[in-house]
Design a protein around this motif. Structure first.
Motif, PDB file in Angstrom:
ATOM      1  N   ALA A 115     -16.087 -20.326  27.740  1.00 34.39           N
ATOM      2  CA  ALA A 115     -15.400 -20.825  26.749  1.00 34.39           C
ATOM      3  C   ALA A 115     -14.400 -20.019  26.372  1.00 34.39           C
ATOM      4  O   ALA A 115     -13.359 -20.664  25.769  1.00 34.39           O
ATOM      5  N   GLN A 135     -10.458 -15.426  19.301  1.00 31.90           N
ATOM      6  CA  GLN A 135     -11.458 -15.981  20.127  1.00 31.90           C
ATOM      7  C   GLN A 135     -12.873 -15.084  20.427  1.00 31.90           C
ATOM      8  O   GLN A 135     -13.783 -15.338  20.403  1.00 31.90           O
ATOM      9  N   VAL A 161      -5.452 -25.947  21.912  1.00 32.48           N
ATOM     10  CA  VAL A 161      -6.298 -26.228  22.782  1.00 32.48           C
ATOM     11  C   VAL A 161      -7.787 -25.249  22.433  1.00 32.48           C
ATOM     12  O   VAL A 161      -8.843 -25.847  22.413  1.00 32.48           O
ATOM     13  N   MET A 162      -7.340 -24.321  22.265  1.00 31.74           N
ATOM     14  CA  MET A 162      -8.546 -23.336  21.563  1.00 31.74           C
ATOM     15  C   MET A 162      -9.183 -23.708  20.346  1.00 31.74           C
ATOM     16  O   MET A 162     -10.364 -23.486  20.122  1.00 31.74           O
ATOM     17  N   ARG A 164      -9.345 -26.624  19.538  1.00 28.68           N
ATOM     18  CA  ARG A 164     -10.368 -27.719  19.664  1.00 28.68           C
ATOM     19  C   ARG A 164     -11.590 -27.311  20.612  1.00 28.68           C
ATOM     20  O   ARG A 164     -12.715 -27.428  19.958  1.00 28.68           O
ATOM     21  N   GLN A 165     -11.404 -26.285  21.254  1.00 26.53           N
ATOM     22  CA  GLN A 165     -12.779 -25.600  21.775  1.00 26.53           C
ATOM     23  C   GLN A 165     -13.696 -25.023  20.807  1.00 26.53           C
ATOM     24  O   GLN A 165     -14.642 -25.209  20.684  1.00 26.53           O
ATOM     25  N   SER A 168     -15.246 -27.444  18.570  1.00 23.92           N
ATOM     26  CA  SER A 168     -16.242 -28.107  19.388  1.00 23.92           C
ATOM     27  C   SER A 168     -17.483 -27.397  19.476  1.00 23.92           C
ATOM     28  O   SER A 168     -18.707 -27.817  19.107  1.00 23.92           O
TER      29      SER A 168
END
Lengths: 300, 674
Positions: A115, A135, A161-162, A164-165, A168
């Motif tokens: 991830a 992250q 993008v990250m 949303r990652q 999620s």
């Protein structure tokens, strides 16, 4: 999950928290919003047991947080300003947290590696970019499997993008493990997407706290075109928070349910009457307008 | 995982092994450097001693290692204290550095560890760094000794225990200081200041009060003991000694080490209490505990006034009236606002002027009170009948010999009365200065300690100039030239005639070579004299001196160097007598050690100088019998030297027509009358 009652905190005579009271339900994602200096980070540091309140109580699952390792081992915090040991890599910090948090899951650590593909776990964290440091923080936080995750400006620095990652993954945890997430952010559009409850802070107090749907149901944006060019005298008990006019279209922000407000405005026989939902950002702006914190038209 | 399992009492509440491991791995350079320095000082040096075959340490490698091992605890003196002092603070700075940064403080306090756990883990981590290094060095040294063929477990273990005790204290003290600040750089500053605060303040108060209180003799002697204890680096540096007595090595200062180690543990306990009350948000503050802030502010102000005010006055303001007071007030004010700036982390602190004004007013009133002798300190002279005994340390009168320095304690009523009279004359002179005519003045010193009938002690110290024919001069003459005072000043009874070891006569004139000579008894051949050996001669000389003193032929004192009577009745030659003084105890300046049966006796050599006079017939007779004095070797009167100087200075002048002060100028301007 969290019950905060009448908490006061003063720094050198400045009352940062002024009798703050709020509740956060178990398994919810609670967004804490407020203007700068409202006391968001201060209350988060109280909830994570860093600060000792001058008065009032902070309970997590009915137990005080301050100096209570049994409670604190169920809480993990990602502050707005991250701290890692000098020269420590993600792997070093993983080893450290593994020894500190009893719920740390090594298998999860391995499972989460894909991830965060850009994070070199053997690289000193201080050499990583701000986004990668974030992250790394999320990676470690999720491995600690906390029951309460406290996030202060969590996705600041992450690319879309990250973001949303990360959200999620967080929402997956909330769904699967019932994790409670308390998040403070100025990014209201993002909070609107993920939060189920929102609290608005101002001057060290909670101005209002509700579920997002209640909040949105309780304030409505009406676009009206009256038969006359000028708007008629509206009833005094109609709580109009804000009015604006573009041509003959009047935009009214009114406190109340959409159908009720619509029926009362219908009495003026408008040419056009339309109810629109408010965004969280709009609610934030109009609610704080009453707190003398509105957007001011400055002519330079 | 259910809730019950997850909320089981954590074993890591009060001590966290993960954090300990992290501390040790994060701060490895500190303990590695510490270990390395000691490794060079002990095991590496041990190996080098043998490899270089240092013969002065012994003929064989075993003897060399034995010598090396015997000297190991010597490292505790100075070097060991310095290492403990330095690495104590470095280690504390490292272990508690997380308290001084908002991010790190926040992160560490979100961890599920109680403050007791954070503190104890940090504290123990530091101790492991320091004491673990000692153990490693201890083992390496034993190994190095073993490899060289000799192992001395005793001395290296003494070092291990003593060095560990010192580190325990200094590290704990540093940790204690660490709890009161939120700024990493403030920590070593606090640590250094608090380590030496007592001695600095004590010295400054001593110096400062003197100009205000005439006769101030310094703070009481007991205070200096307290100050020494409150200055651990000084106390341990001076008290911890590795001494060889009777071929046995012993460590001195063990009690001090034990006490400081115990104090270290107490300080660690107090530090924990402070840590529990400390607010995390004080990270970055110079002072992190609110009750300490006023102490810091006013302490800095007063210390600034004392240190900088006094120092700058001494440097630049000596002749400015009120200069000292002005400097003290100015630097107290500056110190106050600087402290306020540090506390508020801002330069805009002028709103706090009220506190500064109150402080300055109090300091000004205090200084004015001192200057006005508000306590009656300066004028206080005890009544002779209220004095039980008096201890006198005086320096005055002529000739320049043992009698010039009086150091005695007496209950003699007559001497007490004369001391009090001189004291009274000094105080009167201070209030109403009296100037004599001519250029003839002298100075003397008097340090007097009265023990009064009510059990209290009164101490005064004076260094004063006087003019001839003044009230002060008469009182000084009554005191310094009193035969009983002179007898106490010379104190011939201190000489044990059985322990006399030598004698010497200085400034003899060889009339053949016209050169000065010093003759010692050891240089003489006693054949042809009435004395069979040196001891016999020394006994005779001593008894002759005693007889001359009894008859008043020796020991007469004169207040002024230029008294005609003094010039005509004293030689320029001094007789010096040397004798051994046996002494036992801790702090001896032993030059020679004697082995006693079960006891240790150390002796040092003392000596006494007595200016000879033409009237000292018994002494001169013995010196003549010994051959020290003869037709070619004579003594010269002080007057002869003065006349020579006069002639050299005024070669063409008629002695009777020389200016009034020619004599004084000749003497005071002379290079060497002897």
């Amino acid at each position: 999950m969290i019950k905060i009652d009448n908490v006061v905190k003063t720094f050198d005579g400045f009352r940062a928290l002024d009798g703050l009271t709020m509740q956060v339900g178990k398994g919810s994602i609670y967004g804490l919003v407020g203007p700068n200096g409202a006391g968001k980070s201060t209350i988060l540091r109280h909830i994570t047991g860093v600060y000792r309140p001058d008065s009032g109580s902070i309970l997590v699952d009915g137990q005080p947080v301050y100096e209570n390792p049994q409670v604190k081992q169920r809480i993990f915090s990602i502050p707005d300003e991250l701290y890692y040991f000098t020269s420590a890599s993600t792997r070093d910090m993983m080893r450290f947290y593994r020894g500190i948090y009893p719920n740390f899951d090594m298998q999860r650590y391995e499972a989460l590696r894909p991830a965060f593909p850009d994070v070199n776990e053997r690289h000193p964290i201080r050499r990583l970019s701000k986004g990668m440091q974030k992250q790394s923080a999320f990676w470690l936080a999720l491995c600690c499997q906390p029951d309460l995750l406290v996030l202060d400006e969590p996705v600041d620095g992450l690319d879309p993008v990250m973001r949303r990652q990360v959200w999620s993954l967080l929402m997956g945890d909330v769904a699967q493990r019932g994790t409670t997430v308390l998040v403070s952010s100025h990014n209201l559009r993002e909070l609107e997407d993920v939060c189920d409850h929102v609290g608005i802070l101002s001057h060290g107090r909670v101005l209002l706290q509700r579920s997002l749907s209640d909040l949105q149901d309780n304030v409505v944006k009406m676009q009206v075109v009256f038969p006359e060019a000028e708007a008629p005298q509206l009833p005094a008990d109609l709580q109009v928070l804000h009015t604006a006019r573009t041509g003959r279209i009047h935009t009214l922000i009114v406190r109340g349910r959409a159908d009720e407000v619509k029926s009362r405005l219908a009495a003026f026989q408008p040419i056009l009457l339309e109810a629109l939902p408010l965004t969280l950002e709009e609610i934030f702006i109009y609610e704080l307008g009453g707190e003398d914190y509105e957007v001011r038209d400055i002519v330079l | 995982m259910n809730w019950e399992v997850r909320t089981m009492k954590s074993a890591t509440s009060f001590f966290n092994p993960t954090l300990l491991k992290k501390n040790l791995t994060r701060y490895w350079p500190i303990w590695a450097l510490y270990t390395l320095i000691w490794a060079y000082a002990l095991p590496v040096r041990c190996l080098m001693v043998v490899s270089r075959n240092q013969l002065w340490m012994g003929d064989t490698p075993v003897q060399q290692v034995k010598t090396f091992a015997n000297e190991i605890p010597n490292l505790l003196e100075g070097f060991g204290t310095f290492m403990a002092f330095s690495f104590g603070i470095l280690t504390a700075m490292a272990m508690f550095s997380y308290l001084y940064n908002n991010r790190s403080a926040g992160m560490m306090h979100t961890l599920p560890i109680r403050r007791e756990g954070l503190f104890l883990t940090g504290y123990v981590s530091g101790l492991v760094c320091l004491l673990g290094s000692h153990c490693v060095v201890w083992l390496l040294t034993l190994t190095a000794e073993g490899l060289s063929g000799y192992m001395d477990l005793y001395t290296i273990s003494i070092w291990l225990a003593a060095q560990s005790a010192m580190c325990l204290f200094f590290y704990s003290f540093a940790v204690f200081c660490a709890m009161f600040t939120g700024h990493l750089l403030a920590l070593p500053a606090f640590y250094g200041i608090l380590n030496f605060l007592a001695i600095v303040v004590f010295s400054l108060v001593d110096y400062l009060v003197e100009p205000f209180l005439y006769g101030f003799a310094g703070l009481p002697g007991g205070a200096s003991t307290v100050v020494e204890w409150l200055t651990p680096a000084m106390c341990l540096g001076e008290e911890v000694r590795w001494r060889r007595i009777n071929s046995i090595y012993r460590l001195e200062g063990v009690a001090e080490l034990a006490i400081y180690a115990a104090v270290g543990l107490i300080l660690a306990g107090l530090a924990l209490l402070v840590y529990r009350r400390r607010h995390v948000e004080t990270a970055g503050d110079v002072v992190s505990v609110s009750v300490v802030k006023p102490i810091f502010k006013y302490g800095v102000a007063l210390c600034s006034g004392l240190c900088l005010g006094f120092w700058l006055h001494a440097m630049f303001g000596i002749n400015i009236p009120g200069g000292l007071t002005g400097n003290l007030l100015l630097w107290t004010a500056i110190g106050y606002f600087v402290a306020e700036m540090l506390l508020k982390k801002s330069f805009r602190v002028w709103k706090a002027w009220r506190g500064g004004a109150v402080l300055l007013a109090l300091v000004a009133v205090g200084l004015f009170w001192l200057q006005m002798d508000g306590f009656g300190f300066v004028s206080r002279v005890p009544a002779p009948q209220s004095v039980v005994s008096v201890k006198v340390e005086g320096r005055g009168g002529y000739p320049y010999d043992e009698g010039r320095t009086a150091d005695f304690t007496t209950e003699d009523r007559d001497i007490i009365a004369k001391t009090v009279a001189l004291h009274k004359a000094i105080v009167n002179e201070h209030h109403n200065p009296e100037f004599g005519s001519g250029s003839d003045s002298e100075s003397f010193g008097l340090n007097v300690t009265y023990t009064l009938t009510n059990g209290t002690v009164l101490r005064r110290n004076y260094h004063i100039s006087m003019w001839r024919d003044t009230r002060l001069a008469r009182a000084a003459e009554d005191f310094f030239c009193d035969p009983e005072v002179a007898k106490l000043a010379y104190d011939l009874e201190q000489i044990d005639p059985q322990r006399l070891t030598g004698a010497e006569v200085s400034s003899l004139r060889n009339t053949v070579s016209n050169k000065a000579e010093h003759i010692t008894l050891a240089e003489l051949r006693l054949s042809g004299t009435p004395y069979v050996n040196k001891q016999d001669a020394l006994q005779a000389l001593y008894h002759a001196v005693l007889l001359d003193f009894e008859q008043g032929n020796l020991g007469k004192r004169y207040l002024f160097d230029l008294d005609e009577e003094r010039q005509l009745n004293t030689y320029t030659s001094d007789l010096s007598l040397y004798w051994d003084v046996p002494q036992t105890g801790k702090h001896t300046l032993g030059y020679a050690a004697e082995a006693g049966a079960g006891s240790v006796t150390i002796s040092y050599t003392d000596f006494m100088e007595i200016t000879l006079t033409p009237q000292a017939e018994h002494t001169i007779r013995v010196l003549t019998e010994l051959g020290i004095l003869d037709e070619d070797t004579t003594m010269r009167l002080y007057r002869e030297i003065v006349d020579e100087e006069l002639r050299a200075k005024f070669p063409e002048g008629d002695p009777n027509s020389l200016p009034d002060d020619a004599f004084v100028r000749a003497v005071t301007g002379s290079i060497d009358l002897y």
